[in-house]
Each structure stands twice: as structure tokens, then as C-alpha cells.
Design a protein around this motif. Sequence first.
Motif, PDB file in Angstrom:
ATOM      1  N   GLY A  58       0.825  -1.162  -0.089  1.00 19.93           N
ATOM      2  CA  GLY A  58      -0.031  -0.127  -0.077  1.00 19.93           C
ATOM      3  C   GLY A  58       0.868   1.268   0.213  1.00 19.93           C
ATOM      4  O   GLY A  58       0.185   2.340   0.038  1.00 19.93           O
ATOM      5  N   ARG A  59       2.202   0.947   0.038  1.00 22.30           N
ATOM      6  CA  ARG A  59       2.858   2.291   0.107  1.00 22.30           C
ATOM      7  C   ARG A  59       3.097   2.987  -1.494  1.00 22.30           C
ATOM      8  O   ARG A  59       3.250   2.139  -2.350  1.00 22.30           O
ATOM      9  CB  ARG A  59       4.427   2.011   0.438  1.00 22.30           C
ATOM     10  N   TYR A  60       3.106   4.325  -1.452  1.00 25.07           N
ATOM     11  CA  TYR A  60       3.208   5.192  -2.538  1.00 25.07           C
ATOM     12  C   TYR A  60       2.167   4.838  -3.612  1.00 25.07           C
ATOM     13  O   TYR A  60       2.527   4.975  -4.931  1.00 25.07           O
ATOM     14  CB  TYR A  60       4.573   4.980  -3.278  1.00 25.07           C
ATOM     15  N   LEU A  61       1.019   4.373  -3.385  1.00 24.23           N
ATOM     16  CA  LEU A  61      -0.176   4.276  -4.420  1.00 24.23           C
ATOM     17  C   LEU A  61      -0.387   5.336  -5.302  1.00 24.23           C
ATOM     18  O   LEU A  61      -0.701   5.241  -6.451  1.00 24.23           O
ATOM     19  CB  LEU A  61      -1.359   3.472  -3.874  1.00 24.23           C
ATOM     20  N   THR A  62      -0.507   6.568  -4.546  1.00 25.24           N
ATOM     21  CA  THR A  62      -0.856   7.835  -5.157  1.00 25.24           C
ATOM     22  C   THR A  62       0.434   8.267  -6.029  1.00 25.24           C
ATOM     23  O   THR A  62      -0.131   8.796  -6.880  1.00 25.24           O
ATOM     24  CB  THR A  62      -0.881   8.874  -3.875  1.00 25.24           C
ATOM     25  N   PHE A  63       1.685   7.843  -5.848  1.00 27.47           N
ATOM     26  CA  PHE A  63       2.689   8.061  -6.902  1.00 27.47           C
ATOM     27  C   PHE A  63       2.426   7.589  -8.143  1.00 27.47           C
ATOM     28  O   PHE A  63       2.894   7.816  -9.114  1.00 27.47           O
ATOM     29  CB  PHE A  63       3.879   7.948  -6.097  1.00 27.47           C
ATOM     30  N   ARG A  64       2.103   6.089  -7.983  1.00 29.64           N
ATOM     31  CA  ARG A  64       1.913   5.375  -9.157  1.00 29.64           C
ATOM     32  C   ARG A  64       0.710   5.876  -9.978  1.00 29.64           C
ATOM     33  O   ARG A  64       0.450   6.095 -11.276  1.00 29.64           O
ATOM     34  CB  ARG A  64       1.556   3.891  -8.786  1.00 29.64           C
ATOM     35  N   ASP A  65      -0.562   6.307  -9.128  1.00 25.82           N
ATOM     36  CA  ASP A  65      -1.895   6.427  -9.739  1.00 25.82           C
ATOM     37  C   ASP A  65      -1.744   8.103 -10.182  1.00 25.82           C
ATOM     38  O   ASP A  65      -2.960   8.296 -10.674  1.00 25.82           O
ATOM     39  CB  ASP A  65      -2.922   6.149  -8.924  1.00 25.82           C
ATOM     40  N   PHE A  66      -1.004   8.955  -9.562  1.00 27.00           N
ATOM     41  CA  PHE A  66      -1.102  10.401  -9.791  1.00 27.00           C
ATOM     42  C   PHE A  66      -2.306  11.035  -9.664  1.00 27.00           C
ATOM     43  O   PHE A  66      -3.189  11.709 -10.159  1.00 27.00           O
ATOM     44  CB  PHE A  66      -0.786  10.655 -11.303  1.00 27.00           C
ATOM     45  N   ASN A  67      -2.701  10.382  -8.325  1.00 29.05           N
ATOM     46  CA  ASN A  67      -4.197  11.092  -7.795  1.00 29.05           C
ATOM     47  C   ASN A  67      -3.835  11.584  -6.347  1.00 29.05           C
ATOM     48  O   ASN A  67      -4.696  11.591  -5.461  1.00 29.05           O
ATOM     49  CB  ASN A  67      -5.099  10.019  -7.655  1.00 29.05           C
ATOM     50  N   GLN A  68      -2.640  12.231  -5.903  1.00 30.91           N
ATOM     51  CA  GLN A  68      -2.361  12.978  -4.562  1.00 30.91           C
ATOM     52  C   GLN A  68      -3.196  13.859  -4.316  1.00 30.91           C
ATOM     53  O   GLN A  68      -3.648  14.547  -5.162  1.00 30.91           O
ATOM     54  CB  GLN A  68      -0.663  13.249  -4.416  1.00 30.91           C
ATOM     55  N   THR A  69      -3.521  14.191  -3.056  1.00 31.21           N
ATOM     56  CA  THR A  69      -4.049  15.316  -2.675  1.00 31.21           C
ATOM     57  C   THR A  69      -3.194  16.229  -1.649  1.00 31.21           C
ATOM     58  O   THR A  69      -2.058  15.770  -1.484  1.00 31.21           O
ATOM     59  CB  THR A  69      -5.393  15.041  -1.878  1.00 31.21           C
ATOM     60  N   VAL A  70      -3.672  17.344  -1.512  1.00 31.80           N
ATOM     61  CA  VAL A  70      -3.046  18.010  -0.355  1.00 31.80           C
ATOM     62  C   VAL A  70      -2.824  17.477   0.977  1.00 31.80           C
ATOM     63  O   VAL A  70      -1.951  18.311   1.877  1.00 31.80           O
ATOM     64  CB  VAL A  70      -3.761  19.476  -0.376  1.00 31.80           C
ATOM     65  N   ALA A  71      -3.500  16.503   1.359  1.00 29.90           N
ATOM     66  CA  ALA A  71      -3.251  15.842   2.716  1.00 29.90           C
ATOM     67  C   ALA A  71      -2.511  14.617   2.524  1.00 29.90           C
ATOM     68  O   ALA A  71      -2.273  14.143   3.603  1.00 29.90           O
ATOM     69  CB  ALA A  71      -4.813  15.424   3.303  1.00 29.90           C
ATOM     70  N   ASN A  72      -1.885  14.643   1.547  1.00 30.96           N
ATOM     71  CA  ASN A  72      -0.820  13.211   1.471  1.00 30.96           C
ATOM     72  C   ASN A  72       0.131  13.287   2.320  1.00 30.96           C
ATOM     73  O   ASN A  72       0.957  14.172   2.554  1.00 30.96           O
ATOM     74  CB  ASN A  72      -0.360  13.229   0.072  1.00 30.96           C
ATOM     75  N   THR A  73       0.372  12.423   3.198  1.00 29.39           N
ATOM     76  CA  THR A  73       1.486  12.274   4.121  1.00 29.39           C
ATOM     77  C   THR A  73       2.707  11.936   3.648  1.00 29.39           C
ATOM     78  O   THR A  73       3.857  12.804   4.224  1.00 29.39           O
ATOM     79  CB  THR A  73       1.086  11.137   5.199  1.00 29.39           C
ATOM     80  N   ASP A  74       3.092  11.377   2.658  1.00 29.18           N
ATOM     81  CA  ASP A  74       4.355  11.248   2.087  1.00 29.18           C
ATOM     82  C   ASP A  74       4.769  12.534   1.456  1.00 29.18           C
ATOM     83  O   ASP A  74       5.925  12.959   1.572  1.00 29.18           O
ATOM     84  CB  ASP A  74       4.205  10.419   0.932  1.00 29.18           C
ATOM     85  N   ILE A  75       3.812  13.375   0.863  1.00 27.63           N
ATOM     86  CA  ILE A  75       4.400  14.759   0.358  1.00 27.63           C
ATOM     87  C   ILE A  75       4.791  15.579   1.480  1.00 27.63           C
ATOM     88  O   ILE A  75       5.649  16.283   1.546  1.00 27.63           O
ATOM     89  CB  ILE A  75       3.234  15.106  -0.606  1.00 27.63           C
ATOM     90  N   ALA A  76       3.878  15.327   2.481  1.00 32.61           N
ATOM     91  CA  ALA A  76       4.097  16.304   3.771  1.00 32.61           C
ATOM     92  C   ALA A  76       5.378  15.916   4.448  1.00 32.61           C
ATOM     93  O   ALA A  76       6.104  16.974   4.739  1.00 32.61           O
ATOM     94  CB  ALA A  76       3.090  16.448   4.757  1.00 32.61           C
ATOM     95  N   GLY A  77       5.712  14.669   4.069  1.00 34.97           N
ATOM     96  CA  GLY A  77       7.047  14.284   4.774  1.00 34.97           C
ATOM     97  C   GLY A  77       7.992  14.789   4.127  1.00 34.97           C
ATOM     98  O   GLY A  77       9.222  15.203   4.633  1.00 34.97           O
ATOM     99  N   ILE A  78       8.128  14.886   2.704  1.00 35.17           N
ATOM    100  CA  ILE A  78       9.064  15.498   1.892  1.00 35.17           C
ATOM    101  C   ILE A  78       9.449  17.053   2.456  1.00 35.17           C
ATOM    102  O   ILE A  78      10.541  17.332   2.738  1.00 35.17           O
ATOM    103  CB  ILE A  78       8.656  15.395   0.572  1.00 35.17           C
ATOM    104  N   TRP A  79       8.308  17.415   2.166  1.00 33.27           N
ATOM    105  CA  TRP A  79       8.303  19.167   2.587  1.00 33.27           C
ATOM    106  C   TRP A  79       8.969  19.375   4.088  1.00 33.27           C
ATOM    107  O   TRP A  79       9.898  20.050   4.034  1.00 33.27           O
ATOM    108  CB  TRP A  79       6.894  19.621   2.704  1.00 33.27           C
ATOM    109  N   ASN A  80       8.362  18.777   4.933  1.00 31.92           N
ATOM    110  CA  ASN A  80       8.728  18.704   6.454  1.00 31.92           C
ATOM    111  C   ASN A  80      10.433  18.519   6.596  1.00 31.92           C
ATOM    112  O   ASN A  80      10.960  19.074   7.065  1.00 31.92           O
ATOM    113  CB  ASN A  80       7.946  18.089   7.418  1.00 31.92           C
ATOM    114  N   SER A  81      10.530  17.230   6.092  1.00 31.27           N
ATOM    115  CA  SER A  81      11.969  16.768   6.349  1.00 31.27           C
ATOM    116  C   SER A  81      13.183  17.493   5.409  1.00 31.27           C
ATOM    117  O   SER A  81      13.982  17.825   6.082  1.00 31.27           O
ATOM    118  CB  SER A  81      12.007  15.372   5.876  1.00 31.27           C
ATOM    119  N   ALA A  82      12.729  18.059   4.101  1.00 29.88           N
ATOM    120  CA  ALA A  82      13.725  18.989   3.747  1.00 29.88           C
ATOM    121  C   ALA A  82      13.821  20.220   4.378  1.00 29.88           C
ATOM    122  O   ALA A  82      15.186  20.400   4.234  1.00 29.88           O
ATOM    123  CB  ALA A  82      13.179  19.261   2.215  1.00 29.88           C
TER     124      ALA A  82
END
Length: 485
Positions: free
Chosen positions: A86-110
Amino acid sequence: MRTKYKLLLLTISLLPLLMSCKKDFFDLPPYDALPAEGSIKSDADLNTITNGMYAGLRSANLYGRTLPVRGDLSADNVYLKNNNSGRYLTFRDFNQTVANTDIAGIWNSAYDVIKRANSVIHADLPSSTVVDQLKGEAYAVRALMHFELVRNFASPYTVEPNGLGIPIVLEYSQSARPGRNSKTEVYNQIVSDLNQAYTLMTLNQGEDLQIASTNTSRTTTSAYMSKYAAKALLARVYQHMGQWANARDAALDVVNNSGFTLVPAADYEDYWANPASTTNRVETIFEVSSDAASNLGTNSLSNFYSLEGYGDAWVTNELYNLYSANDVRRDVIIANPTGSGTIYLVNKYQNTSNPADKDDTKVLRYADVLLILAEAYANLGDETNARSWLNEVATNRIEGFSGYTSSGAQLMSDIIRERRLEFAFEGYRYWDLLRLNLPISNHLKSQSPLVVFPIAANDPMRIFPIPQHEIDVNENIRDQQNPGY
């Protein structure tokens, strides 16, 4: 009544004292933290803070897993197996939203790594060889994080250089609420930081840094930024900007002066099997280190790909078939026959179960410098040099190959093809397609059954949204969301 009266008098009498003590009493620092200002008192302290900066790069949100996975899964090199975790399904499907935790993780960690880098850069210590080297490393890492942020959260510079980029953060501040700078401003800052890094750093890989205050030394391995790591990253930044003369010059500096070489074909498999950082200037210019004590365990990149772990992503048949039988790069892909056909497994990360050491994540390799050089010469109209540098890599990797002889559009296609073959499973492919404004024609949702899910060059989902939590707390970025979100 008398008791209440006494209490009232006591309260009134204490008011001046409480007011005079307000700053000291109510603005106490956390008991488990040192104040940022004044806590770095020696070159040894600065070295410790610098090591913390590097540790931040290991986050699963950054080079520990997410960034390299996105670069292949969102392109056409790997696909998620049917019974995935179940990891990174939104990256495969290109259907991410503003609430996506993986995307927030990149932003916060960088931005957390940027904050750590700023603590090093602004440390109030007099200039010395050690201090300048460490501050140079911090400038390079700050540039690297701004670069990852701008290409994840903004459209390509080559498509729209004056559009919105990401917030530039150059000061340590817990309360800043910056808006988005333009992409031109962001890229100019990245270039400035890398030039400053190159100027400040004096050490190349394999050289020792003497920590005067503790009479110890630190060897500049591939796990640390070095003078020529900054220059190699600068070549990549210019490549993403389409500034080919600058990309050529930066790459040539590395080629002519750094002492780095390609890994020989005979050592290619051993190179990828080695989990340790190096000092020999063979291939790896900079990598994010993991070892037995400091690693991500089940959250690591190797665990994502290995059947010993999740084994979530498999190599597309299309990519595997691009490698000739005598291409040494095919040797780090495992062909695994099954009842329903052969599946192909990523084997660049071989130390999932190694108790002594874990795989590092390569960020800058010498092969990239050479292929940037080839692409730069091709774009500058010098096809002889373009072919020469392209073949420097290709003939090393493909036994018996006499080299490319192509020209024009086919030469450029061959360069991009070699980049795909060389950097598969390292997170490069998506960014090549993005900066060249190309569609992702062979993107897969599934291979059994075959479900091709092409992504157009102008699909807004190719760019991440600004995370919702940032929109909620930062009024200066609230009206700067990316299109489509």
C-alpha cells in the motif's frame, strides 16, 4: 472578608514583581534543549551539528526511501506488484491530494535539514580550515534540499522559469512564515550556495579534516560533501535549468580536477554490493550513509525493493529488455521465474539483512557528470564531444560495444536512453522526463495484467501540491497553491 482582603492585597503587591519577571518567568527555554545561539563554541561542536545535518538526509521521507522511489515509480522503470503493502499508491496513480502524508513528509524533512544547515552556516565561529569546510558542506546541503524541494513542488525551470518556486529559507527561525519565491530566485540561490560551498571547502574525498579543539580528525568519505561534490551538484542544477555552457564548465571541472573515475566493469557488481562509504574516488561522489547503528530498518529503500522486505516494486519488462545481454548493469537485476512468467527484481540494494552494515543511497555519481557533459555538448552543437563522453560511459558498461555513432535528434535520444539504463532505481528517470517536458508514455499501473497509464507532459499532478498543513498555518503561502489542487 478579611481573608479575601488579604489575598487581594497580596496579589496587588505581587503584580510589579510578576510584571518585572515576565520575560524570565514565561519565556523559559525547553529543559531538554540548548539555545541555538551560543551553543556552538568550537569546531568540534560545529562538526557535531554538521553530522546531525547529514543524519537528516537519511529520513525515509528523503533519500532513505521516498525520493529515489518516486523517481522510478512515477516514471516507467518500476511498477507496484499486485499484492503490495500500500505504499506510494498515489505516486503510481497520480491522484495525490493536499493531505498526502508522503508529500508532507518530503516538505517537512527537507526544511528540517535546511534548518540544520542554517545552524552551521550562521555559527559564530572565526574562520579556519575546519570551520570553512563545515560551513561549505552546509551550503552544499542547503542547496541540495532547496533543489529537491523546487523540482518536487514547482513546475520545471525549463518550462516556466518565472513561475512560483518554493520558499527560500536562509535563516534559522522557528516562527518564519515565508511565501513562495520565484523559480528564478530559487535556482539563483541554489547556484549561489553551491559556488560558496566550492569556495569554502578545501577538501576532496579521501582527505582528512583536523578538528583542532579535540585533536582528532575526520576523513572526508563519500558520506560527506566535498569540494567536487558541490561542483557535480552544480552541473546537475545547470542541467535542470537548461544552461548548457554552465553545465559543461561545471562538469569539466570535476572531470579535469577531482580525480574521480568510473567503476570498472569487472567491479560493477561488487560496487553495488558494498554497503560502506568510500574514500577512493571511484564512482561515488556523494551518498547518504546508513550503517549497523544508524539505519531505517524496515523503512529503508532496500527493504522496499527486496523480497526479504516488502518487495513492493518490480522492474518493468520494457526496461529490462533495453539492456543487452552483455551490459553489466543488467547484472544488478534478478530474473525470477514464476508460474505466471518471469519477474525482474531490483538488486542494487543488497544489504537488507546484513547485520554489519546497510546500503547507502547514492546521490551523486561520476557517471552522471559524464552524461551531463555529453548532454551539454549535444545541446551546444558539439556532437563529437557529446559522443565521446556518452561512449565513455556506454563502452565501460557494455562489453564489446564499439560506441554510439548517432547524430542530431537520435544522439540526444541515445544520451537520455543511457541515462535511463545507468541510473535505474536511483530516482533519476522521472526528473529527466520532467525537465525535458516529455510525456510518460509507458507508465504502468500493472504488468500482469498489463495496464499502461500514460501521463501527459502537462498533467498538473506531475507536480506535488503545497501540503495542507503549510497552507493552514502560513498565511503568506495560502494563495500560492499549485494548479489542480
